[in-house]
Enzyme design. Sequence first.
Site, short mmCIF file in Angstrom:
data_model
loop_
_atom_site.label_atom_id
_atom_site.label_comp_id
_atom_site.label_asym_id
_atom_site.label_seq_id
_atom_site.Cartn_x
_atom_site.Cartn_y
_atom_site.Cartn_z
N ASP A 8 0.87 -1.16 0.00
CA ASP A 8 0.00 0.00 0.00
C ASP A 8 0.92 1.22 0.00
OD1 ASP A 8 -2.40 1.57 0.38
OD2 ASP A 8 -1.78 1.78 2.47
N ASP A 10 0.03 5.07 0.93
CA ASP A 10 -0.14 6.03 2.03
C ASP A 10 -0.14 5.31 3.38
OD1 ASP A 10 -0.38 8.08 0.15
OD2 ASP A 10 -2.55 7.82 0.02
#
Length: 176
Positions: A8, A10
């Site tokens: 991922d 952020d």
Amino acid sequence: MNKGMFLDRDGVINEVLSHRVKFVNRPSDFHLLNGVGEAIKLFNNMGFNVFVVTNQGGIGLRFMREEALADIHNKMKADLAAFGAVIDDIAYCPHKPHVDCPCRKPKPQMILDLAEKHNVDLDQSYMAGDREPDIAAGKKAGTKTVLIGGREQDKVDADMDFPDLFSFADWLKKRS
């Protein structure tokens, strides 16, 4: 077949909801988290293809355009290159939150598409994220799952958890 490290963005690679930045909507908002460049370089050295899989609902909500996202990702790659770290590919979902699209995590489509494109064995791969949708997507895709940061540790059923990406990379290196 290749092994993949699906990350991922952020909260795993860069700051978000920090004292410096709330959301990453332009390149000047992008700041690598400590140890991320070194972690991704370790993954590269261990033979993982490294991928970013990220929900970017800000596009669908019109907080930013896809061109701005491309600029942010170019900055990310340049910042990582300073450590000799390489991202092999990036997949993103541009749709608004709560839209039933096939690509938005917790659905696994971004992972499955990258795995097919890059001949990745999902059984030998990991999905690392900081939230439940990341972990759910990884499980649905058939990867091992890693919760990073512990923000949702009590709510998420990941296979393992680490305080940051470098801790995970270091642990994995010691195991191999």
